[in-house]
Scaffold this motif. Structure first.
Motif, mmCIF file in Angstrom:
data_model
loop_
_atom_site.group_PDB
_atom_site.id
_atom_site.type_symbol
_atom_site.label_atom_id
_atom_site.label_comp_id
_atom_site.label_asym_id
_atom_site.label_seq_id
_atom_site.Cartn_x
_atom_site.Cartn_y
_atom_site.Cartn_z
ATOM 1 N N ILE A 1 1.820 4.396 -9.576
ATOM 2 C CA ILE A 1 1.667 3.750 -8.680
ATOM 3 C C ILE A 1 0.273 2.673 -9.031
ATOM 4 C CG2 ILE A 1 0.764 3.600 -6.096
ATOM 5 C CD1 ILE A 1 2.113 5.875 -5.647
ATOM 6 N N ASP B 1 -10.547 4.856 -7.819
ATOM 7 C CA ASP B 1 -8.987 5.713 -7.151
ATOM 8 C C ASP B 1 -8.833 6.244 -8.940
ATOM 9 O OD1 ASP B 1 -7.098 3.517 -5.732
ATOM 10 O OD2 ASP B 1 -8.533 5.418 -5.000
ATOM 11 N N GLN C 1 1.090 9.468 -8.145
ATOM 12 C CA GLN C 1 -0.562 8.027 -7.843
ATOM 13 C C GLN C 1 -0.704 7.270 -9.470
ATOM 14 O OE1 GLN C 1 -3.744 11.292 -6.680
ATOM 15 N NE2 GLN C 1 -2.882 11.789 -4.398
ATOM 16 N N GLU D 1 4.922 -3.141 7.825
ATOM 17 C CA GLU D 1 3.556 -3.226 8.692
ATOM 18 C C GLU D 1 3.046 -4.085 9.437
ATOM 19 O OE1 GLU D 1 0.962 -0.848 6.321
ATOM 20 O OE2 GLU D 1 2.529 0.890 5.432
ATOM 21 N N ASP E 1 0.397 6.496 11.472
ATOM 22 C CA ASP E 1 -0.830 5.336 11.299
ATOM 23 C C ASP E 1 -1.354 6.029 9.348
ATOM 24 O OD1 ASP E 1 -1.988 7.249 11.809
ATOM 25 O OD2 ASP E 1 -3.660 5.410 12.914
ATOM 26 N N SER E 2 -0.701 7.437 9.350
ATOM 27 C CA SER E 2 -1.229 8.247 8.262
ATOM 28 C C SER E 2 0.232 8.009 6.960
ATOM 29 C CB SER E 2 -1.343 9.351 8.299
ATOM 30 O OG SER E 2 -0.749 9.904 9.365
ATOM 31 N N ILE E 3 0.838 7.909 7.507
ATOM 32 C CA ILE E 3 2.241 7.785 6.835
ATOM 33 C C ILE E 3 2.497 6.772 5.454
ATOM 34 C CG2 ILE E 3 5.591 8.064 6.800
ATOM 35 C CD1 ILE E 3 4.707 9.442 9.050
ATOM 36 N N HIS E 4 2.809 6.756 4.250
ATOM 37 C CA HIS E 4 3.133 6.142 3.293
ATOM 38 C C HIS E 4 4.610 5.979 3.481
ATOM 39 C CE1 HIS E 4 2.278 3.808 -0.606
ATOM 40 N NE2 HIS E 4 2.849 5.093 -1.189
ATOM 41 N N ILE E 5 4.750 4.569 2.414
ATOM 42 C CA ILE E 5 6.733 4.744 2.169
ATOM 43 C C ILE E 5 6.255 4.432 0.790
ATOM 44 C CG2 ILE E 5 8.506 3.043 2.581
ATOM 45 C CD1 ILE E 5 7.621 2.525 5.306
ATOM 46 N N PRO E 6 7.195 5.529 -0.484
ATOM 47 C CA PRO E 6 6.810 5.200 -1.337
ATOM 48 C C PRO E 6 8.105 3.815 -1.535
ATOM 49 C CG PRO E 6 7.800 7.361 -0.980
ATOM 50 C CD PRO E 6 7.257 6.720 1.064
ATOM 51 N N THR F 1 7.489 15.019 -1.264
ATOM 52 C CA THR F 1 6.855 12.893 -0.491
ATOM 53 C C THR F 1 6.225 14.514 0.742
ATOM 54 O OG1 THR F 1 9.018 13.283 0.675
ATOM 55 C CG2 THR F 1 7.222 11.520 -1.291
#
Length: 1841
Positions: free
Chosen positions: A1422, A1208, A1419, A1840, A1825-1830, A1489
């Motif tokens: 995070i 990353d 990012q 999940e 399944d590709s959705i990210h929750i902030p 987002t």
């Protein structure tokens, strides 16, 4: 141009004329020419020197405000009103503060709801004059100044007073509707039909004349909603009940009741037609044309019912009215003596009268013919004559009707009364105007007395306003002399005035009208307002303000006394009907006028009562009519003086009631009577013309000199211009914000302006005419030159023909000789070339053979030498390797022996740990060194590649030079080849001739065949066309039928959709109303006071559209019904079917649950037994395995986390570096990127530290493994259990086994490395070196790929540059062919296009960089949070290890599984989910987002509830979500961003429910992965409908918010702002200035502001992911609103209907269309909605003279209705004298051509109309399944799945 004047005329009052000879002082006459071209001499009085009035310029004629006229006098006012009324059909005109209303005697479409909304909120000068504008001004001043208002409507009978007052009240009822559900505004309007029925009658002047005055007070609360009303009445004309003149009628209610006499409920009234009754048939004609009395009676009954009058009371009222008719028909028979009379006992009308009123027949029969005389000693009963009985009967009828009138007014006031506190009121006074007839009696005297009082109040108010205006503008003013009618009022009402003397004469027993008249002569003969007629001793003249009126004194005393005998009243008091008895009770005043006025006093105003306080004797009358009228009039004046008055003067244009017919004599008479001319006189006495500095500068800028325009101060410019143009300083004054002019000065300035324009016009005409003559001369000259050229050409052609023939002969000779010589030369040349070719070929072949042999020898030498060198190198390398191996083997054996000895020692393990750590660090350093070497190598590689490319380029250059040198040597060979080619060409020519001859022959033959075939083809084509035509006709017919059917179906669909959405809207409104009532009830229960909800609450407050009943606890039907009763029958009824289904389903599930529970208990018992047996076996194994697996799992966990962080961070570093380089290249600030790089460096350092810790941990793990192996060999029987902190925790058995196998695999790998050495040190080093080598290889391959990509990119750039260079060369060649001016223009265009493209590219780049920056920042946050969490976890682990040295915590890492796109939450967290995701969520928080993220999260929660088959959870979540969205929208009901955000999320949630419903129709675009995310158990079709309805409501709220933001801007931006500077001019305006006329007004908007606002709307909707189809519909709706508001204002404003406004509109509309195209919104249909406005703008610009122009207008304006076209043509106003008005004949032509159109009667467009919205299905391409929750959404409780 001659001076135009007005002269008196006996027929037309004033007539226009022109001076034909200049006037000189001292002339006794003027030479005039009238409009009919007749010459007339007009005499002038030398003594008074009174010259005729000057006429205003034509440009000022037709103004909205009479005070805008430059010359203010009677003929100017009359002419302006006439022009507006007849030519433009405008019935309203301002005269300062007065609105003049002329009765059109025709229904006009200018009073609809749309017109009310158009005037609502507008300033009075902004729109054309209208009664609604006056009402809006009163309403606005009440709200702004918090002062009570009055609207005074006056005028003659038939002038339209009642209608004007009715429309004013209707405006207040619409704009200030009641806040509660009392519908008080409807009751206020319902009082009008009742009052018209009982108080209006037909007269010779008016079919619906009000025969009483009334003052209606409409009360408002603090929020200015109507809460109540109150009515006062004045001077009812009672005499009309018993007498009507010819062609007149009694009050309408009598005829209405007779028309309904056939109804069964009215049989007992014993009524017939109106002609049968004396009181209704005296005027002969009992019908009114166009009026249906039966229908009006039904409206009257409905109004009674609406006002709360019971049916029994209504019947009683109608009985009393019918009894009056019967009383009029009672026959009175005279006796013989003549002094007495009698009534027949069998008189049916008297019987009906007594029966209907409930009185005794005998008593009424007796006291109608007798009277009682009371003296001091005794009482006498005296008979009466027939005339006395008739008079007494008529007096009784009048008294009964007056009492009934007062009772009805009292009950209307009770119905309109409110217990709430009144904050303010607006009063509407509808009172009779000044009246004068041939015979004037007591009624006319009272009416004119009231008008004297009103005129005095009006004069003082006008004078006060003028004074305040001068003081506000700081203008010095002198006292203006105006007519004061106080002496006339004193004559009437002062002590010993006319009324006092009348009352005194009434008290005298033998008083007569003649005695009273004689007293008036004696007392007031010296008064200037009182005169005695020459030929009469019973009449007197009063000089009123309007005119002299002669009153006949006959009947004054009787009408003032209004005698009714007490005996008759006592009989009525004893009636058995309560209503009749109440009418004549003692506490009632016996005079109806007093009753009416007394009931009207409002308790909310501190004014004295109209009821006289004195107790009088019990006689016939307690107070005279005159005294009571004077008292009520004083009360009215006190009320009016306590309010701000607004005046409406109604004018009757003719006595014949003809539509749009103007009688100047009658109009002038009324203008004088109503005070309009007095207003004009007061205004003209001062400075009537007033201009704002900005408007004056814009209008008369042409008179300013060029050097003065350099000054920026417009006030200074205006001052200097006026001082230079008008020499007399008294003719104008400079105020603070305005310039004040005397009368006539504006006309003088207009003349100067017109002269300036005329001079400029003459100059333009002169230049144009000269240019035309020059063009004509040039044309003649060109024609002459053409003729000469043709003649000379003929002669020249003849000479040329002779010369050509001579030259041809010479050419033939030359060609023949030349050919002969050429053939000889060519033979010699061919032979020479052949010899040279063969010779040269031989030499070249020899040279080629030699070069070939040398090249082959070189290749053989190269291969041999290479083979020899390789053999020698391989031999040397093999020897070196053998030596090295032997030496290394020797060394290794020695070291191995030493290490084995050392390994057996005790201190080996200690040294091994220290040594291994150092070695690991050394290996790490070696890796770093190798990385550095790799970097240097890569740099060297790049340098080598660069040098390689340079050498390649050099070689290319040398090759080019070599080729060039070779070309020079080959030129000779090329010449030889050219010669040979020429010879071959000759041979080819000869062969070609042969072929051509053969070809011509074949061609001729083919032509013949083609001709034949063409003839056949033509025949076939004809047949084919005929068949095609037939087929096309059939297809067209079928397509027309299909298209018609399709259009019909589309229309029906649109209508159905609009009806449905209106129902949704109505449902939301009713829902809101229910919630308001519920909240109001709770407030009432909580607090004793009375509170009210705001009327503008949103309709989105309710908890749910489809409320449901909880079915979590399963019981029988009685419990469920009890819950229904608790919740409420209304809600329960909506969901009863769903409730029953759920109840049945719950019972089935409960039975299954019990069965499963029994099976589960059996299984648990069996499992518990097995577990107890196996637990003892597994404890030892698990403890040992856990100890062994701990180190491996911990290492694997840290290594995987470390790899993720490293990857990353590498990606982040690379992206930030690229971003920084791009920003540096584009000269942007690098502060943000430097900050990011610093943070990345810190993170990298932390990563390095973690890497070292991992290496240390790895060495410890290896040493522990070694110790474990050693421990097994020495102590194989260790079974002691170690106490682990988490050993008692439940661990998944499968996960533990997988972890153990992983540890075993790692152990086996370490054991395999044992062949190198025992501790595995070299193995680890070898593995590390292999990884480094692979990493270096991968990096090298990546760099090589990058290098290749860069080379390809550079090649692509070179190709692009070449193409661009070719294009530039082409454009350069094209520009060389153009003229110099065209070249410059073309170059500028090219440069502009290039710069715009670059600008767009840079904008896109900036947007991408900004988005990337936001993404990187998020990012980074995070990652920093992850690093901090990792540090905290490690610190916690170290502290735990310090506290418990022997205790370790076993963490079993679960095997990572794929996210299935479902989110799990607990039921108790539902409220928190709704709060964080709906209620408290801000749209700004989700910027950057995935759009519509809340919708996706909610669907994933719904999907999990569906997955676990929990229907209650699904229902509860969806209901809570809908309620939460409604609450958010209600809270933010004016926030466009929030509304758009939830519209997009609601639509997305609806799309998700469709896309994943499992319905094949919605799954056509799904991927296989998306199909896995479909719902399995529930069908949510009903909730889809609920969400669809909610989306419609949100869309309507979104449109409402956007319209609320845009609507204040539209008129200013589209009509008033000068988009094209200097195009529009400013006309003189009067007292009513436009609010936006100021240059820097707060309300001024430009078109750019509207476009910016729409850009903001578009950006918000796009950023929030709203569907593009919905965005198109939003802008279609907004553009329709812009079109409707602009066109409505255009239709209601005369000042903007001009040619320049049309030009401005066309430009503004083109700008809006350009904006639509720029945003790719042109497909929305928004331009089509603007079509009416486009056509209106074109109509303003078209020529409007000839019939051809009329046809063009009719064919062009298809989207405008006939009324709109005619209205615009009537409103069209020229801004300059050079423009012409639209003639009446042209407008009539337009109307005739548009007769066939079936246009709607509505004049204005409904700007509140809303198109039905469509929500097309728009599936998402994202998978769940590709959705990210902030993390900042605080949804940690979601798991999940």
């Amino acid at each position: 141009m001659y001076t135009r004047v007005w002269i008196p005329d006996p027929d037309e009052v004033w007539r226009s004329a022109e001076l034909t000879k200049d006037y000189k002082e001292g002339d006794t006459s003027l030479q005039l020419r009238l409009e009919d071209e007749t010459i007339r001499e007009y005499p002038i009085d030398v003594q008074s020197n009174q010259l005729p009035f000057l006429r205003n310029p034509d440009i000022l004629v037709g103004e909205n405000d009479l005070t805008a006229l430059s010359y203010l006098h009677e003929p100017a006012v009359l002419h302006n009103l006439k022009v507006r009324f007849l030519e433009s059909n405008h019935i309203y005109t301002y005269c300062g503060i007065v609105l003049v209303a002329i009765n059109p005697y025709e229904q006009l479409p200018i009073y609809g709801q749309d017109v009310i909304y158009a005037y609502s909120g507008q300033n009075m000068g902004d729109m054309d004059p209208h009664i609604f504008a006056v009402a809006e001004e009163a309403y606005k001043q009440m709200a702004r100044d918090e002062k009570n208002q009055s609207i005074i409507v006056s005028g003659e009978s038939g002038a339209g007073k009642t209608v004007s007052a009715k429309y004013a009240m209707r405006y207040f009822a619409t704009v200030g509707g009641s806040a509660s559900d009392t519908n008080i505004e409807e009751k206020v309007l319902a009082s009008s039909p009742i009052m018209e029925a009982i108080g209006n009658a037909k007269t010779t002047r008016n079919d619906n004349s009000s025969r009483f005055g009334k003052y209606i007070q409409i009360g408002f609360d603090k929020r200015y909603h109507i809460i109540g009303a109150n009515m006062r009445t004045y001077l009812l004309e009672k005499s009309r009940v018993v007498f009507q003149a010819d062609d007149e009628r009694n009050y309408h209610i009598f005829y209405q009741l007779c028309a309904a006499a056939s109804l069964p409920e009215f049989k007992e009234l014993a009524l017939t037609c109106a002609e049968d009754f004396f009181y209704t048939s005296q005027g002969r004609d009992t019908c009114i044309e166009g009026v249906n009395d039966a229908e009006d009676f039904e409206k009257t009954r409905q109004a009674f019912t609406l006002l709360g009058v019971r049916e029994s009371h209504q019947i009683s009222i109608f009985k009393i009215i019918a009894s009056i008719l019967h009383l009029g028909n009672v026959e009175i028979q005279a006796e013989r003596d003549g002094d007495s009379c009698s009534i027949s006992p069998q008189d049916e009308h008297l019987n009906s009268f007594c029966r209907l009123l409930g009185v005794e027949h005998s008593q009424m029969e007796h006291w109608l013919c007798h009277r009682k005389l009371v003296t001091t000693s005794e009482t006498y009963v005296k008979t009466m004559s027939v005339q006395q009985v008739v008079n007494a009967r008529n007096a009784l009828a009048k008294h009964i009707y007056a009492q009934l009138f007062g009772w009805i007014v009292e009950h209307i006031n009770k119905a309109l009364h409110t217990p709430l506190k009144q904050h303010s009121f607006i009063g509407v006074l509808d009172i009779y105007g000044f009246e004068t007839f041939e015979v004037n009696s007591f009624e006319q005297f009272c009416i004119n007395y009231a008008n004297e009082k009103l005129q005095q109040q009006f004069n003082s108010h006008v004078f006060k306003l003028e004074q305040e205006e001068y003081m506000k503008e700081q203008i010095p003013w002198t006292l203006i002399d105006f007519y004061d009618n106080q002496p006339c009022i004193d004559l009437i009402e002062a002590k010993l005035g006319i009324l006092d003397l009348l009352d005194e004469e009434c008290k005298v027993p033998k008083g007569t009208d003649q005695n009273w008249a004689q007293k008036l002569y004696d007392r007031h003969s010296g008064s200037q307002h009182f005169q005695k007629p020459r030929m009469s001793n019973t009449a007197f003249i009063v000089v009123h303000f309007a005119d002299k009126v002669e009153y006949l004194s006959d009947g004054f005393l009787e009408k003032n006394r209004d005698t009714v005998y007490e005996e008759q009243i006592n009989i009525l008091k004893a009636s058995k009907f309560p209503l009749v008895a109440d009418l004549f009770h003692d506490d009632k005043d016996s005079v109806p006028a007093t009753t009416a006025s007394g009931k009207g006093s409002s308790s909310k105003i501190n004014i004295r009562s109209a009821r006289p306080p004195l107790k009088v004797s019990n006689k016939e009358h307690k107070k005279t009519v005159g005294h009571q009228f004077r008292t009520s009039l004083h009360l009215l004046m006190e009320t009016l003086n306590a309010t701000t008055p607004h005046y409406v003067r109604c004018i009757k244009p003719n006595d014949e009631k003809l539509p749009f017919h103007f009688d100047p004599k009658r109009a002038v008479q009324q203008l004088r009577a109503c005070g309009v001319l007095e207003t004009i006189r007061i205004s003209a006495a001062g400075y009537p013309s007033r201009w704002a500095y900005h408007d004056f500068f814009n209008r008369y800028r042409v008179l300013v000199k060029k050097r003065e325009l350099a000054n920026t101060d417009k006030k200074a410019i205006c001052r200097s211009v006026l001082e230079s143009l008008i020499k007399d300083p008294d003719k104008f004054q400079f105020g603070r914000t305005k310039i004040f002019f005397r009368a006539g000065q504006v006309a003088y300035l207009e003349k100067l302006r017109a002269d300036k324009f005329r001079a400029a016009t003459i100059m333009i005409q002169k230049t144009v005419r000269g240019w035309l003559q020059k063009v004509k001369y040039r044309r003649l000259k060109a024609t002459t030159l053409t003729l000469q050229r043709y003649c000379r050409g003929l002669l020249a052609r003849r000479l040329a023909e002779h010369l050509r023939r001579t030259r041809a002969a010479i050419m033939l000779q030359k060609q023949y000789r030349m050919r002969r010589a050429r053939l000889a030369y060519q033979r010699v040349h061919r032979a020479t070339v052949t010899i040279q070719a063969f010779t040269r070929g031989m030499f070249v072949r020899r040279m080629y053979q030699q070069v070939l042999m040398e090249h082959k020898a070189t290749i053989l030498q190269k291969h041999v030498r290479g083979w020899v060198a390789r053999r020698r190198f391989q031999r040397l390398r093999g020897a070196a390797i053998v030596i090295q191996c032997a030496f290394r083997m020797l060394k290794a054996k020695q070291e191995l022996k030493a290490l084995k000895i050392e390994a057996r020692s005790a201190e080996h393990l200690k040294r091994l740990n220290v040594g291994m750590e150092n070695k690991v660090v050394q290996l790490q350093r070696k890796i770093d060194d190798q990385n550095k070497e790799f970097k240097t190598l890569s740099e060297q590689l790049s340098a080598v590649t660069s040098t390689h490319t340079m050498e390649v380029e050099k070689l290319k250059k040398e090759l080019a030079r070599y080729q060039q040198s070779q070309g020079e040597d080959g030129s000779l060979r090329l010449q030889e080849e050219v010669e040979s080619l020429r010879a071959e060409l000759q041979r080819a020519h000869s062969e070609r001739k042969i072929l051509e001859d053969a070809h011509t022959k074949e061609k001729d033959e083919l032509r013949k065949r083609v001709a034949d075939l063409e003839e056949e083809n033509a025949l076939l084509k004809d047949e084919k066309e005929q068949l095609n035509n037939q087929i096309l006709c059939q297809v067209k017919d079928e397509s027309a039928q299909n298209s018609a059917k399709e259009n019909l179906m589309k229309r029906e669909l649109e209508e159905e959709r609009s009806r449905y959405q209106n129902l949704v809207k109505e449902y939301s409104r009713l829902e809101q109303r229910y919630d308001n009532l519920r909240d109001e009830m709770t407030i009432i229960k909580q607090t004793p006071g009375h509170r009210r909800n705001p009327s503008n609450q949103s309709s989105l407050e309710s908890d749910s559209n489809y409320p449901s009943i909880s079915t979590s606890e399963v019981g029988d039907t009685e419990d469920a019904l009890q819950q229904v009763e608790d919740i409420g029958l209304e809600k329960a009824a909506m969901d009863m079917t769903v409730f029953l289904k759920l109840q049945k389903r719950v019972r089935e599930l409960e039975q299954e649950r019990k069965k499963l529970q029994v099976q589960l208990e059996k299984r648990e018992q069996q499992d518990s037994r097995k577990v107890q047996v196996e637990q003892a076996k597994n404890d030892l194994d698990l403890d040992q395995d856990a100890d062994l697996a701990y180190n491996s799992l911990k290492r694997q966990e840290l290594e995987s986390e470390n790899k993720k962080l490293k990857n990353d961070l590498n990606e982040l570093r690379k992206a930030v570096a690229d971003q920084a380089t791009q920003n540096n290249s584009s000269h942007s600030s690098p502060d943000s990127y430097s900050l990011l790089l610093n943070q990345l460096k810190l993170a990298n350092e932390e990563l390095e530290v973690r890497k070292e810790e991992v290496l240390i941990l790895r060495t410890q793990i290896v040493s522990a493994d070694q110790r474990r192996l050693a421990g097994k060999s020495t102590e194989p029987n260790i079974n002691a259990r170690t106490s682990w902190p988490n050993s008692e925790k439940h661990v998944d058995q499968e996960d533990a086994i997988e972890a153990y196998h992983g540890v075993c695999q790692t152990n086996s790998k370490t054991e395999d490395w044992g062949y190198l050495n025992e501790d595995g040190e070299l193995g680890l080093a070898y593995q590390g070196l292999k990884q480094v080598a692979r990493l270096l290889e991968a990096q090298l391959q990546a760099q090589s790929r990058e290098h290749e990509e860069e080379v390809e990119g550079l090649r692509a750039q070179v190709e692009a540059l070449k193409e661009e260079l070719d294009k530039q060369q082409q454009t350069f060649c094209q520009t060389l062919l153009l003229s110099p001016e065209a070249q410059v223009e073309f170059g500028v265009q090219q440069e502009i296009s290039r710069l715009t493209n670059e600008n767009l590219d840079l904008k896109e780049l900036v947007e991408k960089l900004e988005k990337n920056e936001r993404k990187l920042k998020k990012q980074l946050k995070i990652y920093m949070k992850k690093v901090q969490d990792l540090e905290a976890a490690q610190a916690l682990a170290q502290s735990e290890r310090r506290r418990h040295e022997l205790n370790r915590q076993v963490t079993v890492q679960r095997k990572e599984k794929d996210f299935q796109g479902m989110l799990e939450y607990h039921k108790e967290d539902e409220a928190l989910l709704i709060r964080n995701l709906v209620t408290d969520l801000k749209p700004q928080a989700l910027a950057g987002t995935v759009p519509c993220l809340p919708a996706y999260i909610l669907y994933m929660c719904i999907r999990h509830a569906d997955y676990v088959n929990d229907d209650l959870k699904v229902h509860s979540l969806l209901t809570s979500t809908i309620n939460g969205i409604k609450k958010v929208l209600k809270k933010h009901n004016d926030d466009f961003e929030m509304t758009s955000f939830w519209l997009s999320n609601t639509c997305r949630l609806l799309h998700c429910l469709k896309q994943y419903s499992g319905d094949e129709g919605f799954m056509t675009q799904n991927t296989a992965k998306q199909n896995e995310h479909c719902l399995k158990n529930f069908d949510l079709t009903e909730y889809r409908q609920v969400l669809s309805d909610l989306s419609i409501q949100i869309y309507q709220q979104l449109i409402k918010i956007a319209e609320g933001v845009l609507q204040p801007m539209i008129v200013s931006a589209m009509l008033e702002n000068e988009s094209i500077q200097g195009l529009s001019g400013v006309k003189p305006t009067g007292y009513r200035k436009r609010s936006s006329s100021m240059v820097d007004g707060d309300n001024s908007y430009c078109l750019e502001a509207v476009i910016r606002q729409m850009n903001s709307f578009h950006t918000v909707m796009c950023d929030q992911g709203l569907d593009p189809e919905i965005i198109l519909q939003v802008f279609k709706q907004l553009f329709y609103m812009i079109n409707a508001v602009t066109l409505n204002n255009l239709l209601l404003r005369k000042d903007v209907c001009s040619w320049s406004t049309g030009m401005q509109l066309r430009y503004n509309i083109s700008q809006l269309e350009e904006w639509l195209r720029g945003r790719n919104l042109h497909q929305s249909g928004a331009v089509q909605t603007m079509e009416p406005l486009i056509q209106a703008a074109q109509l303003l610009q078209l020529k409007k003279k000839t019939p051809e122009d009329a046809e063009a207008i009719c064919s062009l304006c298809t989207s405008l209705s006939t009324q709109q076209i005619v209205k615009i043509l009537n409103l069209y106003t020229p801004l300059n004298e050079f423009e012409e008005r639209v003639t009446v004949a042209f407008i009539r032509t337009i109307q005739a051509q548009l007769q066939e159109r079936n246009d709607p009667q509505q004049l204005l467009l409904d700007f509140k109309h809303m198109f039905p919205v469509l929500f097309p299905f728009n599936p998402s391409s994202l998978t769940m399944d590709s959705i990210h929750i902030p993390a900042y959404l605080n949804l940690e409780f979601l798991n999940e799945v």
